[in-house]
Design an enzyme around this catalytic site. Structure first.
Site, PDB file in Angstrom:
ATOM      1  N   THR A   1      20.142  57.860  41.521  1.00  0.00           N
ATOM      2  CA  THR A   1      20.515  58.215  42.988  1.00  0.00           C
ATOM      3  C   THR A   1      20.776  56.949  43.690  1.00  0.00           C
ATOM      4  OG1 THR A   1      18.307  57.606  43.944  1.00  0.00           O
ATOM      5  CG2 THR A   1      18.574  60.007  43.050  1.00  0.00           C
TER       6      THR A   1
ATOM      7  N   ARG B   1      17.978  57.426  33.602  1.00  0.00           N
ATOM      8  CA  ARG B   1      19.183  57.703  32.821  1.00  0.00           C
ATOM      9  C   ARG B   1      18.831  59.091  32.010  1.00  0.00           C
ATOM     10  NH1 ARG B   1      18.445  52.389  32.722  1.00  0.00           N
ATOM     11  NH2 ARG B   1      17.395  52.323  30.803  1.00  0.00           N
TER      12      ARG B   1
ATOM     13  N   ASP C   1      16.221  49.603  42.910  1.00  0.00           N
ATOM     14  CA  ASP C   1      15.570  49.168  41.979  1.00  0.00           C
ATOM     15  C   ASP C   1      15.779  47.597  41.797  1.00  0.00           C
ATOM     16  OD1 ASP C   1      14.174  49.536  39.193  1.00  0.00           O
ATOM     17  OD2 ASP C   1      16.325  48.789  38.779  1.00  0.00           O
TER      18      ASP C   1
ATOM     19  N   ASP D   1      12.950  44.421  41.674  1.00  0.00           N
ATOM     20  CA  ASP D   1      12.793  43.476  40.904  1.00  0.00           C
ATOM     21  C   ASP D   1      12.789  42.073  41.146  1.00  0.00           C
ATOM     22  OD1 ASP D   1      12.862  45.957  39.268  1.00  0.00           O
ATOM     23  OD2 ASP D   1      15.035  45.774  38.518  1.00  0.00           O
TER      24      ASP D   1
ATOM     25  N   ASP E   1       9.459  48.820  35.897  1.00  0.00           N
ATOM     26  CA  ASP E   1      10.964  48.575  35.968  1.00  0.00           C
ATOM     27  C   ASP E   1      11.501  49.168  34.734  1.00  0.00           C
ATOM     28  OD1 ASP E   1      13.269  47.245  36.619  1.00  0.00           O
ATOM     29  OD2 ASP E   1      12.515  45.522  35.526  1.00  0.00           O
TER      30      ASP E   1
ATOM     31  N   ASP F   1      11.158  53.166  35.011  1.00  0.00           N
ATOM     32  CA  ASP F   1      12.065  53.916  35.875  1.00  0.00           C
ATOM     33  C   ASP F   1      13.620  54.165  35.401  1.00  0.00           C
ATOM     34  OD1 ASP F   1      13.408  51.491  36.993  1.00  0.00           O
ATOM     35  OD2 ASP F   1      11.842  51.709  38.917  1.00  0.00           O
ATOM     36  N   GLY F   2      14.100  52.895  35.050  1.00  0.00           N
ATOM     37  CA  GLY F   2      15.515  53.058  34.700  1.00  0.00           C
ATOM     38  C   GLY F   2      15.747  53.990  33.326  1.00  0.00           C
TER      39      GLY F   2
END
Length: 182
Positions: A58, A52, A65, A69, A44, A47-48
Site C-alpha cells: 500500500t 509481496r 516501512d 526502519d 521488518d 512485513d515486506g
C-alpha cells in the site's frame, strides 16, 4: 489496514519500549533491549515478505516501512553511542545514520524526477541491513568489552563500510541528474 502495515506500526511502537528497556538495570536492560530490537528486525523482514506474497503493498506501507526502519536503527545506534561512550562506536554509528539521511533525501528527490528506480535497494544494501541489524542486536544484548560485543562492533564496522560503498553506488547512479544544470 493490513497485516504488513500492522507489523510496521508495531515496529514504531517498539521504539519507545526499546528506550525504556535500555535504561532498565543491566540484568534486564541487555536481554530486553536486544529482544525488542530483534523482534523489530524480524517484523521488518516479515512485513515486506507478507506484503509481496499476499500482494498487499500500500502507499501507506511504502511510506511508513522505511521510516520505521530508519527510526529504530537510529535510536538504537544513539543508545549504543551512549553505552559505549567511545569514538570507536560513534564513528560507524554516525556513518550509518548519516548515510540513511543522504540516501533518503536522494531517493525522494529522484522520485520527484520520476527516476526512483535509479536508486532502488541493491543487494549490497540488503547485506548492509542484515549486518547492521545483527550487530545492533548483539551490541544491545551484551555489556561493552565482551567477546560478543567485540564481534558486534566488528560487524557494525563491516556494515558501515558497506553503507559507504552502497551510498557511493547510489550517488553514482544519480550523478547525471545531480549535475545536470550545474
Amino acid at each position: 489496514m493490513n497485516i504488513p502495515n500492522i507489523l510496521t506500526l508495531i515496529r514504531i511502537i517498539f521504539i519507545p519500549l526499546l528506550v525504556i528497556a535500555f535504561y532498565l538495570p543491566p540484568s534486564w536492560s541487555y536481554p530486553s533491549a536486544a529482544l525488542l530490537f530483534g523482534a523489530a528486525a524480524v517484523t521488518d523482514w516479515f512485513d515486506g515478505y507478507l506484503a509481496r506474497r499476499w500482494n498487499q503493498s500500500t502507499p501507506f506501507g511504502a511510506f511508513l516501512d522505511p521510516v520505521a526502519d530508519k527510526l529504530i536503527v537510529a535510536v538504537a545506534l544513539a543508545l549504543l553511542i551512549e553505552r559505549y561512550d567511545s569514538i570507536w562506536m560513534t564513528l560507524p554509528a554516525l556513518v550509518i545514520i548519516g548515510r540513511e539521511i543522504v540516501i533518503s533525501a536522494l531517493r525522494e528527490w529522484m522520485a520527484e524526477l520520476g527516476k526512483r528506480a535509479n536508486v532502488a535497494v541493491s543487494q549490497i544494501g540488503k547485506l548492509k541491513t542484515a549486518l547492521q541489524m545483527i550487530s545492533i542486536f548483539l551490541l544491545l544484548g551484551v555489556s561493552p568489552g565482551s567477546m560478543i560485543g567485540m564481534l558486534g562492533q566488528l560487524m557494525l564496522y563491516a556494515a558501515a563500510l558497506l553503507t559507504l560503498w552502497s551510498m557511493i553506488q547510489y550517488l553514482r547512479a544519480a550523478w547525471p541528474e545531480l549535475v545536470r544544470d550545474i
